[in-house]
Design a protein around this motif. Structure first.
Motif, PDB file in Angstrom:
ATOM      1  N   MET A 141      98.756   4.010  58.308  1.00 15.65           N
ATOM      2  CA  MET A 141      98.553   2.622  57.910  1.00 15.65           C
ATOM      3  C   MET A 141      99.330   1.706  58.848  1.00 15.65           C
ATOM      4  N   GLU A 142      98.655   0.709  59.372  1.00 10.88           N
ATOM      5  CA  GLU A 142      99.324  -0.316  60.183  1.00 10.88           C
ATOM      6  C   GLU A 142      99.165  -1.651  59.475  1.00 10.88           C
ATOM      7  N   ILE A 143     100.287  -2.349  59.296  1.00 11.43           N
ATOM      8  CA  ILE A 143     100.288  -3.637  58.612  1.00 11.43           C
ATOM      9  C   ILE A 143     101.070  -4.625  59.466  1.00 11.43           C
ATOM     10  N   ASN A 144     100.558  -5.858  59.565  1.00  9.13           N
ATOM     11  CA  ASN A 144     101.294  -6.895  60.288  1.00  9.13           C
ATOM     12  C   ASN A 144     101.063  -8.244  59.637  1.00  9.13           C
ATOM     13  N   THR A 145     101.871  -9.210  60.070  1.00  9.64           N
ATOM     14  CA  THR A 145     101.743 -10.579  59.550  1.00  9.64           C
ATOM     15  C   THR A 145     101.344 -11.532  60.671  1.00  9.64           C
ATOM     16  N   PHE A 146     100.635 -11.023  61.679  1.00 14.39           N
ATOM     17  CA  PHE A 146     100.192 -11.858  62.790  1.00 14.39           C
ATOM     18  C   PHE A 146      99.282 -12.973  62.262  1.00 14.39           C
ATOM     19  N   GLY A 147      99.514 -14.182  62.718  1.00 10.90           N
ATOM     20  CA  GLY A 147      98.761 -15.334  62.238  1.00 10.90           C
ATOM     21  C   GLY A 147      99.521 -16.131  61.193  1.00 10.90           C
ATOM     22  N   SER A 148     100.635 -15.596  60.705  1.00 18.52           N
ATOM     23  CA  SER A 148     101.463 -16.342  59.759  1.00 18.52           C
ATOM     24  C   SER A 148     102.193 -17.464  60.478  1.00 18.52           C
ATOM     25  N   GLY A 161     105.730 -20.802  53.601  1.00 21.97           N
ATOM     26  CA  GLY A 161     104.610 -21.337  54.365  1.00 21.97           C
ATOM     27  C   GLY A 161     103.420 -20.399  54.332  1.00 21.97           C
ATOM     28  N   PRO A 162     102.386 -20.696  55.144  1.00 21.48           N
ATOM     29  CA  PRO A 162     101.177 -19.861  55.187  1.00 21.48           C
ATOM     30  C   PRO A 162     101.469 -18.456  55.717  1.00 21.48           C
ATOM     31  N   ILE A 163     100.857 -17.460  55.070  1.00 21.31           N
ATOM     32  CA  ILE A 163     101.040 -16.059  55.422  1.00 21.31           C
ATOM     33  C   ILE A 163      99.683 -15.406  55.665  1.00 21.31           C
ATOM     34  N   SER A 164      99.613 -14.588  56.715  1.00 24.93           N
ATOM     35  CA  SER A 164      98.451 -13.729  56.949  1.00 24.93           C
ATOM     36  C   SER A 164      98.917 -12.284  56.886  1.00 24.93           C
ATOM     37  N   LEU A 165      98.360 -11.518  55.971  1.00 27.67           N
ATOM     38  CA  LEU A 165      98.661 -10.094  55.867  1.00 27.67           C
ATOM     39  C   LEU A 165      97.451  -9.317  56.370  1.00 27.67           C
ATOM     40  N   ASN A 166      97.655  -8.528  57.411  1.00 26.57           N
ATOM     41  CA  ASN A 166      96.574  -7.742  58.007  1.00 26.57           C
ATOM     42  C   ASN A 166      96.907  -6.260  57.882  1.00 26.57           C
ATOM     43  N   TRP A 167      95.946  -5.465  57.450  1.00 29.00           N
ATOM     44  CA  TRP A 167      96.195  -4.034  57.302  1.00 29.00           C
ATOM     45  C   TRP A 167      94.986  -3.230  57.761  1.00 29.00           C
ATOM     46  N   SER A 168      95.264  -2.009  58.218  1.00 28.27           N
ATOM     47  CA  SER A 168      94.205  -1.127  58.684  1.00 28.27           C
ATOM     48  C   SER A 168      94.666   0.315  58.576  1.00 28.27           C
ATOM     49  N   LEU A 169      93.815   1.160  58.010  1.00 32.17           N
ATOM     50  CA  LEU A 169      94.109   2.573  57.869  1.00 32.17           C
ATOM     51  C   LEU A 169      93.285   3.359  58.872  1.00 32.17           C
ATOM     52  N   GLY A 170      93.975   4.159  59.685  1.00 35.42           N
ATOM     53  CA  GLY A 170      93.287   4.992  60.662  1.00 35.42           C
ATOM     54  C   GLY A 170      93.653   6.449  60.460  1.00 35.42           C
ATOM     55  N   SER A 171      92.881   7.325  61.060  1.00 40.60           N
ATOM     56  CA  SER A 171      93.143   8.761  60.981  1.00 40.60           C
ATOM     57  C   SER A 171      93.163   9.334  62.385  1.00 40.60           C
ATOM     58  N   GLU A 172      94.093  10.234  62.645  1.00 43.58           N
ATOM     59  CA  GLU A 172      94.184  10.844  63.960  1.00 43.58           C
ATOM     60  C   GLU A 172      92.912  11.599  64.309  1.00 43.58           C
ATOM     61  N   ILE A 173      92.160  12.048  63.301  1.00 41.70           N
ATOM     62  CA  ILE A 173      90.912  12.766  63.550  1.00 41.70           C
ATOM     63  C   ILE A 173      89.911  11.867  64.268  1.00 41.70           C
ATOM     64  N   GLU A 174      89.992  10.551  64.004  1.00 39.36           N
ATOM     65  CA  GLU A 174      89.043   9.611  64.596  1.00 39.36           C
ATOM     66  C   GLU A 174      89.375   9.279  66.049  1.00 39.36           C
ATOM     67  N   LEU A 175      90.600   9.638  66.495  1.00 37.18           N
ATOM     68  CA  LEU A 175      91.026   9.261  67.840  1.00 37.18           C
ATOM     69  C   LEU A 175      90.570  10.310  68.845  1.00 37.18           C
ATOM     70  N   LEU A 176      89.291  10.279  69.172  1.00 37.06           N
ATOM     71  CA  LEU A 176      88.705  11.282  70.055  1.00 37.06           C
ATOM     72  C   LEU A 176      89.261  11.190  71.466  1.00 37.06           C
ATOM     73  N   SER A 181      90.242   1.447  67.993  1.00 33.97           N
ATOM     74  CA  SER A 181      91.575   1.149  67.477  1.00 33.97           C
ATOM     75  C   SER A 181      92.546   2.192  67.996  1.00 33.97           C
ATOM     76  N   ASN A 182      93.799   1.782  68.240  1.00 33.71           N
ATOM     77  CA  ASN A 182      94.813   2.744  68.672  1.00 33.71           C
ATOM     78  C   ASN A 182      95.776   3.090  67.534  1.00 33.71           C
ATOM     79  N   ILE A 183      95.394   2.777  66.293  1.00 32.06           N
ATOM     80  CA  ILE A 183      96.219   3.146  65.141  1.00 32.06           C
ATOM     81  C   ILE A 183      96.284   4.663  65.048  1.00 32.06           C
ATOM     82  N   GLY A 184      97.490   5.202  65.041  1.00 30.53           N
ATOM     83  CA  GLY A 184      97.687   6.639  64.975  1.00 30.53           C
ATOM     84  C   GLY A 184      97.676   7.324  66.322  1.00 30.53           C
TER      85      GLY A 184
END
Length: 200
Positions: A88-95, A150-165, A185-188
């Motif tokens: 899982m990758e989570i960030n607050t980019f855009g906040s 102030g304004p918050i942006s919460l961004n999240w994405s779940l990746g699997s190493e199996i998908e990283l061909l 995506s380079n998550i994982g």
């Protein structure tokens, strides 16, 4: 504005200029924030997405931990129930504000187990990455540095190493000679033994 705080407003003339002054003001109340407390954490249903909100009027609970080792003071909570293993990758980019970000296991605010936290990641926004297990619940907290609101942006994405061909050099993807676009995506993803430092 925050309830219970007195605000002073000053009006002056530039360079000591004098004359008639008109001061205009308005104030609108802030609705209670639904996910201000751990027990009311908002569920993140999808494996990726973005939530745009504000922590204006949010509070810090009694016995709530200091996220990313900062006192904070205006936290919001989300919960993610993993439906598969992955990264899982989570960030607050855009906040707009300087954010604090943390992930926990557990259900009671007084006994949460820290998994990952971050204050700044190259900017005043935050980013964390951690492994999730199918069937486990993970609590996510976003707070303002020093209680900033102030304004918050919460961004999240779940990746699997199996998908990283194409994670390894030997599994590189050949791109079409005539041009085109490839999304991914380079998550994982990982760095191989002996892999050089790209761009230094």
């Amino acid at each position: 504005t925050v309830a219970g705080v007195t605000y002073w407003v000053a009006v002056d003339g530039k360079g000591g200029d004098t004359g008639s002054i008109t001061l205009n003001w308005s104030h609108s109340g802030v609705d209670p924030i639904a996910n201000d407390d751990v027990v009311n954490a908002e569920e993140l249903v999808d494996s990726f997405g973005t939530k745009v909100t504000t922590n204006l009027g949010a509070t810090k609970e009694e016995q709530e931990p200091n996220h990313a080792d900062n006192d904070g003071g205006a936290s919001l909570w989300w919960i993610y129930s993993a439906r598969s293993n992955g990264t899982m990758e989570i960030n607050t980019f855009g906040s707009v504000l300087d954010t604090l970000l943390a992930a926990y296991s557990g259900t009671d605010v007084s006994s949460l187990n820290l998994i990952a936290s971050n204050d700044d990641t190259g900017s005043v926004q935050s980013q964390i990455r951690f492994q999730v297990l199918n069937g486990q619940d993970y609590l996510i907290a976003v707070d303002g540095y020093g209680g900033e609101m102030g304004p918050i942006s919460l961004n999240w994405s779940l990746g699997s190493e199996i998908e990283l061909l194409n994670d390894d050099f030997g599994d590189s993807i050949t791109i079409p000679e005539a041009g085109g676009t490839i999304s991914g995506s380079n998550i994982g993803a990982s760095k191989e033994d002996g892999e050089p430092d790209h761009v230094g």
